[in-house]
Design a protein around this motif. Structure first.
Motif, PDB file in Angstrom:
ATOM      1  N   SER A   1      93.700 -32.875  29.265  1.00 30.13           N
ATOM      2  CA  SER A   1      92.970 -31.671  29.671  1.00 30.13           C
ATOM      3  C   SER A   1      92.441 -30.890  28.475  1.00 30.13           C
ATOM      4  CB  SER A   1      93.893 -30.770  30.495  1.00 30.13           C
ATOM      5  OG  SER A   1      93.299 -29.512  30.714  1.00 30.13           O
ATOM      6  N   ALA A   2      91.154 -30.514  28.565  1.00 26.15           N
ATOM      7  CA  ALA A   2      90.551 -29.691  27.513  1.00 26.15           C
ATOM      8  C   ALA A   2      90.977 -28.231  27.634  1.00 26.15           C
ATOM      9  CB  ALA A   2      89.020 -29.785  27.578  1.00 26.15           C
ATOM     10  N   GLY A   3      91.399 -27.820  28.844  1.00 23.35           N
ATOM     11  CA  GLY A   3      91.610 -26.390  29.050  1.00 23.35           C
ATOM     12  C   GLY A   3      92.967 -25.952  29.546  1.00 23.35           C
ATOM     13  N   GLN A   4      93.842 -26.900  29.940  1.00 18.17           N
ATOM     14  CA  GLN A   4      95.198 -26.513  30.365  1.00 18.17           C
ATOM     15  C   GLN A   4      96.118 -27.736  30.276  1.00 18.17           C
ATOM     16  OE1 GLN A   4      96.802 -26.035  34.417  1.00 18.17           O
ATOM     17  NE2 GLN A   4      96.354 -23.851  34.151  1.00 18.17           N
ATOM     18  N   PRO A   5      96.409 -28.196  29.043  1.00 20.91           N
ATOM     19  CA  PRO A   5      97.261 -29.379  28.878  1.00 20.91           C
ATOM     20  C   PRO A   5      98.653 -29.148  29.470  1.00 20.91           C
ATOM     21  CG  PRO A   5      96.179 -28.806  26.813  1.00 20.91           C
ATOM     22  CD  PRO A   5      95.941 -27.669  27.753  1.00 20.91           C
ATOM     23  N   ARG A   6      99.249 -30.223  30.004  1.00 14.76           N
ATOM     24  CA  ARG A   6     100.578 -30.087  30.622  1.00 14.76           C
ATOM     25  C   ARG A   6     101.571 -31.116  30.087  1.00 14.76           C
ATOM     26  NH1 ARG A   6      98.391 -29.531  36.814  1.00 14.76           N
ATOM     27  NH2 ARG A   6      97.196 -27.615  36.498  1.00 14.76           N
ATOM     28  N   ASP A   7     101.330 -31.614  28.878  1.00 16.22           N
ATOM     29  CA  ASP A   7     102.269 -32.581  28.307  1.00 16.22           C
ATOM     30  C   ASP A   7     103.108 -31.965  27.200  1.00 16.22           C
ATOM     31  OD1 ASP A   7     100.151 -32.283  26.555  1.00 16.22           O
ATOM     32  OD2 ASP A   7     100.088 -34.387  25.964  1.00 16.22           O
ATOM     33  N   GLY A   8     103.149 -30.627  27.164  1.00 14.87           N
ATOM     34  CA  GLY A   8     103.969 -29.946  26.175  1.00 14.87           C
ATOM     35  C   GLY A   8     103.262 -29.696  24.852  1.00 14.87           C
TER      36      GLY A   8
ATOM     37  N   THR B   1      95.824 -34.970  36.225  1.00 18.72           N
ATOM     38  CA  THR B   1      97.233 -34.649  35.959  1.00 18.72           C
ATOM     39  C   THR B   1      97.385 -33.748  34.733  1.00 18.72           C
ATOM     40  OG1 THR B   1      97.609 -36.501  34.472  1.00 18.72           O
ATOM     41  CG2 THR B   1      97.949 -36.919  36.822  1.00 18.72           C
ATOM     42  N   HIS B   2      96.330 -33.654  33.926  1.00 18.70           N
ATOM     43  CA  HIS B   2      96.350 -32.878  32.674  1.00 18.70           C
ATOM     44  C   HIS B   2      97.294 -33.507  31.636  1.00 18.70           C
ATOM     45  CE1 HIS B   2      94.809 -28.873  34.651  1.00 18.70           C
ATOM     46  NE2 HIS B   2      94.383 -29.939  35.319  1.00 18.70           N
TER      47      HIS B   2
ATOM     48  N   TRP C   1     100.028 -27.814  23.365  1.00 15.93           N
ATOM     49  CA  TRP C   1      99.043 -26.820  23.810  1.00 15.93           C
ATOM     50  C   TRP C   1      97.609 -27.165  23.426  1.00 15.93           C
ATOM     51  CZ3 TRP C   1      95.911 -24.106  20.381  1.00 15.93           C
ATOM     52  CH2 TRP C   1      96.251 -24.211  19.034  1.00 15.93           C
ATOM     53  N   ARG C   2      97.414 -28.088  22.474  1.00 14.73           N
ATOM     54  CA  ARG C   2      96.063 -28.353  21.959  1.00 14.73           C
ATOM     55  C   ARG C   2      95.172 -29.054  22.995  1.00 14.73           C
ATOM     56  NH1 ARG C   2      97.338 -31.916  16.956  1.00 14.73           N
ATOM     57  NH2 ARG C   2      98.677 -32.821  18.578  1.00 14.73           N
ATOM     58  N   ALA C   3      93.882 -28.749  22.954  1.00 12.62           N
ATOM     59  CA  ALA C   3      92.914 -29.365  23.872  1.00 12.62           C
ATOM     60  C   ALA C   3      92.886 -30.879  23.672  1.00 12.62           C
ATOM     61  CB  ALA C   3      91.524 -28.785  23.632  1.00 12.62           C
ATOM     62  N   SER C   4      92.736 -31.604  24.766  1.00 13.61           N
ATOM     63  CA  SER C   4      92.738 -33.066  24.723  1.00 13.61           C
ATOM     64  C   SER C   4      91.403 -33.614  25.219  1.00 13.61           C
ATOM     65  CB  SER C   4      93.879 -33.568  25.616  1.00 13.61           C
ATOM     66  OG  SER C   4      93.957 -34.976  25.625  1.00 13.61           O
ATOM     67  N   TYR C   5      90.931 -34.690  24.616  1.00 15.72           N
ATOM     68  CA  TYR C   5      89.769 -35.408  25.131  1.00 15.72           C
ATOM     69  C   TYR C   5      89.761 -36.813  24.523  1.00 15.72           C
ATOM     70  CZ  TYR C   5      86.903 -35.093  20.815  1.00 15.72           C
ATOM     71  OH  TYR C   5      86.394 -35.235  19.542  1.00 15.72           O
ATOM     72  N   ALA C   6      88.844 -37.665  24.977  1.00 14.46           N
ATOM     73  CA  ALA C   6      88.800 -39.041  24.475  1.00 14.46           C
ATOM     74  C   ALA C   6      87.440 -39.350  23.859  1.00 14.46           C
ATOM     75  CB  ALA C   6      89.072 -40.032  25.596  1.00 14.46           C
ATOM     76  N   ILE C   7      87.466 -40.206  22.854  1.00 12.50           N
ATOM     77  CA  ILE C   7      86.223 -40.784  22.338  1.00 12.50           C
ATOM     78  C   ILE C   7      86.226 -42.281  22.659  1.00 12.50           C
ATOM     79  CG2 ILE C   7      84.874 -41.362  20.284  1.00 12.50           C
ATOM     80  CD1 ILE C   7      85.638 -38.709  19.098  1.00 12.50           C
TER      81      ILE C   7
ATOM     82  N   ARG D   1     101.364 -20.130  30.254  1.00 10.78           N
ATOM     83  CA  ARG D   1     101.518 -21.586  30.342  1.00 10.78           C
ATOM     84  C   ARG D   1     100.645 -22.311  29.320  1.00 10.78           C
ATOM     85  NH1 ARG D   1      99.609 -23.617  36.197  1.00 10.78           N
ATOM     86  NH2 ARG D   1     100.418 -25.562  35.371  1.00 10.78           N
ATOM     87  N   LEU D   2      99.537 -21.691  28.926  1.00  7.73           N
ATOM     88  CA  LEU D   2      98.686 -22.328  27.904  1.00  7.73           C
ATOM     89  C   LEU D   2      99.445 -22.492  26.600  1.00  7.73           C
ATOM     90  CD1 LEU D   2      95.199 -20.599  28.318  1.00  7.73           C
ATOM     91  CD2 LEU D   2      95.894 -22.853  29.134  1.00  7.73           C
ATOM     92  N   GLY D   3     100.260 -21.465  26.286  1.00 11.38           N
ATOM     93  CA  GLY D   3     101.019 -21.489  25.033  1.00 11.38           C
ATOM     94  C   GLY D   3     102.058 -22.590  25.003  1.00 11.38           C
ATOM     95  N   SER D   4     102.646 -22.884  26.171  1.00 10.03           N
ATOM     96  CA  SER D   4     103.693 -23.905  26.203  1.00 10.03           C
ATOM     97  C   SER D   4     103.135 -25.284  26.551  1.00 10.03           C
ATOM     98  CB  SER D   4     104.797 -23.520  27.199  1.00 10.03           C
ATOM     99  OG  SER D   4     104.249 -23.282  28.461  1.00 10.03           O
ATOM    100  N   GLY D   5     101.856 -25.341  26.896  1.00 13.54           N
ATOM    101  CA  GLY D   5     101.252 -26.630  27.255  1.00 13.54           C
ATOM    102  C   GLY D   5     101.874 -27.217  28.514  1.00 13.54           C
ATOM    103  N   ARG D   6     102.131 -26.360  29.526  1.00 12.14           N
ATOM    104  CA  ARG D   6     102.720 -26.819  30.795  1.00 12.14           C
ATOM    105  C   ARG D   6     101.931 -26.297  31.988  1.00 12.14           C
ATOM    106  NH1 ARG D   6     105.647 -31.170  29.673  1.00 12.14           N
ATOM    107  NH2 ARG D   6     107.017 -30.773  27.921  1.00 12.14           N
TER     108      ARG D   6
END
Ligand code: ZN
Length: 240
Positions: free
Chosen positions: A184-191, A150-151, A193-199, A235-240
């Protein structure tokens, strides 16, 4: 063991590299990749090579599957289809063969890895609420399962009933199951723009979803230079 778990890289090399660099500062021992390495952005081959060099568990994403099969693209949105046609032309036979050996679901010690959901991973169903998560939990046999697709990062917990938590850092309780979307590391969609991942720390029993800035200007320039749709850069800039 501390795992960095990332998903939906989508050929964004700067996003992936920022995640790997941040993980390097966090005492991470191992990595896991939840699929959709390719599609949308301009560095599919470099991203595949980066992930393979980590020598880590990988599960297949729907874009990975589309990229290495030659069936028609009519099930995808026009934007995704345009990017997919471009992506297919970038991948050589050796990479296609590698993808053909990547599984849909993997179990690694105390965690399960899947791109979409455990109840029907091959149908690429989206888990967007606790009812969707409930269906997946029925097939989860480890304390924690990580997914993407879902990003949007999300933490679902099953202790009797299934709930979605609002916090992005959790202490895992024994006897409780967790189904966690790492974002998502490469196309976040939660508004954001920063890359997301989990530890995931399987000794401290913690999961933390982290956000990291990356060189988005460079990623956007590469998209435009490659002749990919401009909307993919925007869309990368807006995180959508
Ligand atoms: Zn994706």
């Amino acid at each position: 063991m501390r795992y960095a778990i990332f998903a939906d890289i989508h050929a964004n090399l700067e996003g992936l590299d920022a995640v790997l660099a941040d993980a390097g500062t966090q005492g991470v021992d191992e990595f896991a990749c939840l699929g959709d390495i390719v599609g949308y952005n301009a560095d599919p081959v470099a991203c595949v090579q980066r992930v393979r060099a980590l020598n880590c568990p990988v599960v297949l994403g729907n874009h990975d599957e589309e990229a290495v099969r030659n069936h028609p693209l009519d099930r995808m949105s026009p934007l995704a289809a345009a990017a997919m046609e471009w992506t297919r032309n970038q991948l050589d036979e050796e990479i296609r063969r590698w993808f053909a050996g990547v599984r849909l679901v993997r179990q690694v010690r105390t965690m399960t890895l899947v791109h979409s959901s455990l109840d029907s991973p091959e149908n690429w169903t989206y888990v967007v609420n606790r009812w969707d998560a409930m269906a997946s939990f029925a097939y989860q046999f480890t304390p924690v399962c990580f997914h993407g697709h879902t990003h949007v990062p999300a933490v679902y917990v099953k202790r009797g009933r299934v709930e979605q938590l609002s916090e992005m850092a959790v202490k895992l309780e024994s006897g409780t199951k967790y189904f966690i979307n790492v974002g998502s590391a490469g196309q976040p969609r939660d508004g954001d723009w920063r890359a997301s991942y989990a530890i995931y720390d399987n000794e401290a029993h913690t999961v933390e979803i982290r956000r990291v800035e990356y060189d988005i200007d460079l990623t956007q320039k590469k998209i435009l230079d490659a002749g990919l749709p401009e909307l993919l850069a925007n869309r990368l800039g807006s995180g959508r």
